[in-house]
Design a protein around this motif. Structure first.
Motif, PDB file in Angstrom:
ATOM      1  N   TYR A 213     -21.912  13.391  94.109  1.00  0.00           N
ATOM      2  CA  TYR A 213     -23.095  14.243  93.931  1.00  0.00           C
ATOM      3  C   TYR A 213     -22.825  15.263  92.824  1.00  0.00           C
ATOM      4  CZ  TYR A 213     -24.874  12.734  98.545  1.00  0.00           C
ATOM      5  OH  TYR A 213     -25.335  12.009  99.615  1.00  0.00           O
ATOM      6  N   PRO A 214     -23.360  15.056  91.603  1.00  0.00           N
ATOM      7  CA  PRO A 214     -23.174  16.068  90.558  1.00  0.00           C
ATOM      8  C   PRO A 214     -23.893  17.371  90.925  1.00  0.00           C
ATOM      9  CG  PRO A 214     -24.681  14.335  89.832  1.00  0.00           C
ATOM     10  CD  PRO A 214     -24.128  13.894  91.134  1.00  0.00           C
ATOM     11  N   ALA A 215     -24.979  17.242  91.688  1.00  0.00           N
ATOM     12  CA  ALA A 215     -25.691  18.400  92.231  1.00  0.00           C
ATOM     13  C   ALA A 215     -26.183  18.015  93.621  1.00  0.00           C
ATOM     14  CB  ALA A 215     -26.855  18.784  91.328  1.00  0.00           C
ATOM     15  N   ALA A 216     -26.451  19.036  94.450  1.00  0.00           N
ATOM     16  CA  ALA A 216     -26.781  18.773  95.859  1.00  0.00           C
ATOM     17  C   ALA A 216     -28.293  18.781  96.085  1.00  0.00           C
ATOM     18  CB  ALA A 216     -26.134  19.835  96.731  1.00  0.00           C
ATOM     19  N   GLU A 258     -24.232  24.432 100.836  1.00  0.00           N
ATOM     20  CA  GLU A 258     -23.348  25.253 101.677  1.00  0.00           C
ATOM     21  C   GLU A 258     -22.161  24.429 102.196  1.00  0.00           C
ATOM     22  OE1 GLU A 258     -25.896  28.691 103.862  1.00  0.00           O
ATOM     23  OE2 GLU A 258     -26.522  26.649 104.328  1.00  0.00           O
ATOM     24  N   LEU A 259     -22.411  23.172 102.573  1.00  0.00           N
ATOM     25  CA  LEU A 259     -21.311  22.292 103.011  1.00  0.00           C
ATOM     26  C   LEU A 259     -20.304  22.138 101.881  1.00  0.00           C
ATOM     27  CD1 LEU A 259     -23.097  19.343 104.902  1.00  0.00           C
ATOM     28  CD2 LEU A 259     -22.367  21.548 105.786  1.00  0.00           C
ATOM     29  N   SER A 260     -20.834  21.954 100.673  1.00  0.00           N
ATOM     30  CA  SER A 260     -19.986  21.791  99.502  1.00  0.00           C
ATOM     31  C   SER A 260     -19.124  23.033  99.261  1.00  0.00           C
ATOM     32  CB  SER A 260     -20.876  21.518  98.280  1.00  0.00           C
ATOM     33  OG  SER A 260     -20.122  21.542  97.106  1.00  0.00           O
ATOM     34  N   ALA A 271     -12.086  20.914  94.831  1.00  0.00           N
ATOM     35  CA  ALA A 271     -13.166  21.844  94.473  1.00  0.00           C
ATOM     36  C   ALA A 271     -13.926  21.411  93.217  1.00  0.00           C
ATOM     37  CB  ALA A 271     -12.608  23.252  94.292  1.00  0.00           C
ATOM     38  N   LYS A 272     -13.213  20.878  92.219  1.00  0.00           N
ATOM     39  CA  LYS A 272     -13.863  20.505  90.949  1.00  0.00           C
ATOM     40  C   LYS A 272     -14.875  19.382  91.124  1.00  0.00           C
ATOM     41  CE  LYS A 272     -10.388  21.983  87.621  1.00  0.00           C
ATOM     42  NZ  LYS A 272      -9.370  21.559  86.638  1.00  0.00           N
ATOM     43  N   LYS A 273     -14.634  18.508  92.103  1.00  0.00           N
ATOM     44  CA  LYS A 273     -15.520  17.350  92.297  1.00  0.00           C
ATOM     45  C   LYS A 273     -16.794  17.706  93.069  1.00  0.00           C
ATOM     46  CE  LYS A 273     -11.791  13.906  92.485  1.00  0.00           C
ATOM     47  NZ  LYS A 273     -11.163  12.891  93.332  1.00  0.00           N
ATOM     48  N   LEU A 274     -16.776  18.821  93.769  1.00  0.00           N
ATOM     49  CA  LEU A 274     -17.891  19.158  94.665  1.00  0.00           C
ATOM     50  C   LEU A 274     -19.051  19.807  93.907  1.00  0.00           C
ATOM     51  CD1 LEU A 274     -15.564  20.424  97.474  1.00  0.00           C
ATOM     52  CD2 LEU A 274     -17.341  18.711  97.859  1.00  0.00           C
ATOM     53  N   PRO A 275     -20.296  19.505  94.298  1.00  0.00           N
ATOM     54  CA  PRO A 275     -21.445  20.079  93.588  1.00  0.00           C
ATOM     55  C   PRO A 275     -21.520  21.600  93.720  1.00  0.00           C
ATOM     56  CG  PRO A 275     -22.157  18.909  95.564  1.00  0.00           C
ATOM     57  CD  PRO A 275     -20.707  18.612  95.384  1.00  0.00           C
ATOM     58  N   LYS A 276     -21.944  22.243  92.636  1.00  0.00           N
ATOM     59  CA  LYS A 276     -22.015  23.715  92.626  1.00  0.00           C
ATOM     60  C   LYS A 276     -23.433  24.220  92.420  1.00  0.00           C
ATOM     61  CE  LYS A 276     -17.309  23.730  90.886  1.00  0.00           C
ATOM     62  NZ  LYS A 276     -17.193  22.292  91.178  1.00  0.00           N
ATOM     63  N   ARG A 277     -24.388  23.315  92.311  1.00  0.00           N
ATOM     64  CA  ARG A 277     -25.792  23.723  92.147  1.00  0.00           C
ATOM     65  C   ARG A 277     -26.683  22.721  92.873  1.00  0.00           C
ATOM     66  NH1 ARG A 277     -28.031  20.614  88.052  1.00  0.00           N
ATOM     67  NH2 ARG A 277     -26.512  19.327  86.946  1.00  0.00           N
ATOM     68  N   GLU A 278     -27.959  23.068  92.985  1.00  0.00           N
ATOM     69  CA  GLU A 278     -28.899  22.187  93.686  1.00  0.00           C
ATOM     70  C   GLU A 278     -29.733  21.371  92.710  1.00  0.00           C
ATOM     71  OE1 GLU A 278     -29.684  23.909  98.078  1.00  0.00           O
ATOM     72  OE2 GLU A 278     -30.829  24.950  96.513  1.00  0.00           O
ATOM     73  N   LEU A 279     -30.124  20.220  93.177  1.00  0.00           N
ATOM     74  CA  LEU A 279     -30.902  19.273  92.377  1.00  0.00           C
ATOM     75  C   LEU A 279     -32.389  19.527  92.614  1.00  0.00           C
ATOM     76  CD1 LEU A 279     -29.886  16.812  90.673  1.00  0.00           C
ATOM     77  CD2 LEU A 279     -30.241  15.396  92.698  1.00  0.00           C
ATOM     78  N   PRO A 280     -33.208  19.517  91.567  1.00  0.00           N
ATOM     79  CA  PRO A 280     -34.656  19.663  91.791  1.00  0.00           C
ATOM     80  C   PRO A 280     -35.172  18.538  92.699  1.00  0.00           C
ATOM     81  CG  PRO A 280     -34.125  19.809  89.439  1.00  0.00           C
ATOM     82  CD  PRO A 280     -32.878  19.372  90.146  1.00  0.00           C
ATOM     83  N   ASN A 281     -36.162  18.857  93.511  1.00  0.00           N
ATOM     84  CA  ASN A 281     -36.674  17.875  94.475  1.00  0.00           C
ATOM     85  C   ASN A 281     -37.168  16.596  93.813  1.00  0.00           C
ATOM     86  OD1 ASN A 281     -36.092  19.696  96.461  1.00  0.00           O
ATOM     87  ND2 ASN A 281     -38.193  20.354  96.815  1.00  0.00           N
ATOM     88  N   PHE A 282     -37.828  16.731  92.659  1.00  0.00           N
ATOM     89  CA  PHE A 282     -38.386  15.533  92.013  1.00  0.00           C
ATOM     90  C   PHE A 282     -37.276  14.570  91.594  1.00  0.00           C
ATOM     91  CE2 PHE A 282     -37.438  17.878  88.127  1.00  0.00           C
ATOM     92  CZ  PHE A 282     -37.138  16.888  87.206  1.00  0.00           C
ATOM     93  N   MET A 283     -36.086  15.128  91.270  1.00  0.00           N
ATOM     94  CA  MET A 283     -34.951  14.274  90.893  1.00  0.00           C
ATOM     95  C   MET A 283     -34.462  13.458  92.091  1.00  0.00           C
ATOM     96  SD  MET A 283     -34.039  14.424  87.718  1.00  0.00           S
ATOM     97  CE  MET A 283     -32.330  13.904  87.716  1.00  0.00           C
ATOM     98  N   MET A 297     -33.643  11.945 103.150  1.00  0.00           N
ATOM     99  CA  MET A 297     -33.805  13.391 102.965  1.00  0.00           C
ATOM    100  C   MET A 297     -35.176  13.783 102.421  1.00  0.00           C
ATOM    101  SD  MET A 297     -30.213  14.184 101.027  1.00  0.00           S
ATOM    102  CE  MET A 297     -28.740  13.252 101.382  1.00  0.00           C
ATOM    103  N   VAL A 298     -35.845  12.870 101.719  1.00  0.00           N
ATOM    104  CA  VAL A 298     -37.036  13.237 100.930  1.00  0.00           C
ATOM    105  C   VAL A 298     -38.098  14.015 101.724  1.00  0.00           C
ATOM    106  CG1 VAL A 298     -39.018  12.276  99.667  1.00  0.00           C
ATOM    107  CG2 VAL A 298     -36.693  11.504  99.134  1.00  0.00           C
ATOM    108  N   PRO A 299     -38.488  13.589 102.939  1.00  0.00           N
ATOM    109  CA  PRO A 299     -39.554  14.322 103.641  1.00  0.00           C
ATOM    110  C   PRO A 299     -39.181  15.763 104.026  1.00  0.00           C
ATOM    111  CG  PRO A 299     -39.243  12.140 104.586  1.00  0.00           C
ATOM    112  CD  PRO A 299     -38.077  12.396 103.707  1.00  0.00           C
ATOM    113  N   ASP A 300     -37.895  16.093 103.986  1.00  0.00           N
ATOM    114  CA  ASP A 300     -37.449  17.419 104.442  1.00  0.00           C
ATOM    115  C   ASP A 300     -36.893  18.284 103.307  1.00  0.00           C
ATOM    116  OD1 ASP A 300     -37.924  16.599 107.207  1.00  0.00           O
ATOM    117  OD2 ASP A 300     -36.142  15.369 106.968  1.00  0.00           O
ATOM    118  N   LEU A 301     -37.038  17.833 102.068  1.00  0.00           N
ATOM    119  CA  LEU A 301     -36.485  18.592 100.944  1.00  0.00           C
ATOM    120  C   LEU A 301     -37.104  19.988 100.871  1.00  0.00           C
ATOM    121  CD1 LEU A 301     -36.411  15.826  98.173  1.00  0.00           C
ATOM    122  CD2 LEU A 301     -34.423  16.867  99.290  1.00  0.00           C
ATOM    123  N   GLY A 302     -36.228  20.973 100.718  1.00  0.00           N
ATOM    124  CA  GLY A 302     -36.689  22.352 100.563  1.00  0.00           C
ATOM    125  C   GLY A 302     -37.094  23.035 101.855  1.00  0.00           C
ATOM    126  N   LEU A 303     -37.094  22.298 102.964  1.00  0.00           N
ATOM    127  CA  LEU A 303     -37.492  22.881 104.247  1.00  0.00           C
ATOM    128  C   LEU A 303     -36.266  23.409 104.994  1.00  0.00           C
ATOM    129  CD1 LEU A 303     -40.058  20.264 105.583  1.00  0.00           C
ATOM    130  CD2 LEU A 303     -40.573  22.592 104.886  1.00  0.00           C
TER     131      LEU A 303
END
Length: 340
Positions: A213-216, A258-260, A271-283, A297-303
């Motif tokens: 996961y480059p981003a979460a 947060e898990l990351s 630590a270097k391999k773990l995502p440090k930012r969030e991915l936009p929902n559309f992505m 995950m899609v139906p619950d994104l951002g909730l």
């Protein structure tokens, strides 16, 4: 404690921990396996965790077939039904997992009813409770809530678990045995993966640590420590207050980011391999067309979900483990097993 327990799917992640809890508590355990090849590995894993397997036996049974279930239930005082399909990938056929989950549950319960089993505990999930359209944000769910099976965004795993739990309650109520059933409803189960046998929980944790996961995704879920889940099953066998209840077992709600961060803080080597930012929902939605595991995950994104599980702690008389411990235990076990 004493008495014989039929434990389904004993080679699985949660069920192995349930077996440890049962055997350490003095129960006799008959574990079901789909393939005889998993018997030796399961027994070896339990023994490596300093568990006596003197009171452990196995039987090969298939949730999709009637044969053998009545015979297996004979002489059992309790049944703990854990086995249920949970694949990583999502099928376009929303009912693809229902036969093994729902019909399998009914086979197990009917066999136990025929054998006059005293109490049944079924592994369910909060996925049976929280998916529905038009939710507020944050949204709250509890013991009396059910996932909406009519909503077209309810994916195959959610459908199968919800149909199976509803069918279990309907059957037990129809027999006047509602209080002889307890359902354990955990969230995302993490903790010590005892051997290399893969599970969907393991795969998600492994992919995070391996840098897949480059981003979460902006996805949050309640975290449940596998040892709490196992204890909840075993304590419910002889706890009259647990009869007829759906017990939400877990601690804090955490986002994938947060898990990351918890993993990065406690496992600096990764630590270097773990995502440090969030991915936009559309992505995430675009990715889900290529990688169906993201569809879950899609139906619950951002909730943000929230629930009050203290009633379950009160009934079981235990305090659920902090989510950080569950995450770190999972990560450390993956590294110990050379899987991350």
């Amino acid at each position: 404690m004493s008495g014989k327990v039929l434990l389904t799917g004993i080679s699985g992640f949660v069920a192995k921990h349930v077996a440890i809890e049962l055997l350490n508590s003095g129960y006799e355990v008959l574990g079901t396996v789909r393939n005889s090849s998993s018997i030796d590995q399961t027994k070896k894993t339990l023994e490596e965790n300093n568990v006596s397997t003197e009171k452990l036996s196995f039987v090969k049974l298939d949730l999709l077939k009637d044969e053998g279930w009545n015979e297996a239930a004979e002489g059992c005082k309790y049944i703990i039904h854990v086995a249920s399909p949970f694949p990583l990938k999502v099928s376009n056929d929303r009912e693809s997992l229902t036969p093994a989950a729902k019909d399998g549950t009914l086979r197990v319960l009917n066999a136990g009813i025929n054998a006059e089993v005293e109490h049944f505990v079924k592994t369910s999930s909060i996925v049976c409770m929280f998916r529905k359209p038009n939710r507020s944000n944050p949204y709250t769910f509890g013991e009396n809530d059910w996932t909406d099976l009519e909503w077209d965004k309810t994916t195959d795993y959610f459908v199968s678990k919800t149909r199976a739990e509803k069918a279990a309650w309907d059957l037990m109520k129809s027999k006047g045995l509602k209080n002889s059933l307890t359902c354990i409803n955990p969230g995302f189960v993490l903790g010590d993966f005892l051997n290399e046998k893969t599970s969907t929980s393991m795969e998600y944790a492994k992919q995070l640590l391996q840098g897949k996961y480059p981003a979460a995704p902006k996805f949050s879920v309640m975290i449940s420590h596998v040892k709490d889940v196992a204890k909840a099953h075993v304590l419910s066998l002889s706890n009259k207050k647990a009869g007829g209840r759906r017990l939400i077992v877990g601690s804090e709600v955490r986002s994938i980011l947060e898990l990351s961060k918890i993993m990065a803080k406690n496992i600096p080597s990764h630590a270097k391999k773990l995502p440090k930012r969030e991915l936009p929902n559309f992505m995430v939605k675009l990715i889900s067309y290529i990688d169906t595991s993201a569809k879950t995950m899609v139906p619950d994104l951002g909730l943000k979900m929230q629930t009050d599980q203290t009633y379950a702690e009160d009934i079981l008389q235990i305090k659920f483990t902090a989510s950080e411990i569950a995450v770190v235990d999972a990560a450390k076990s993956l590294i110990r097993l050379n899987l991350a």
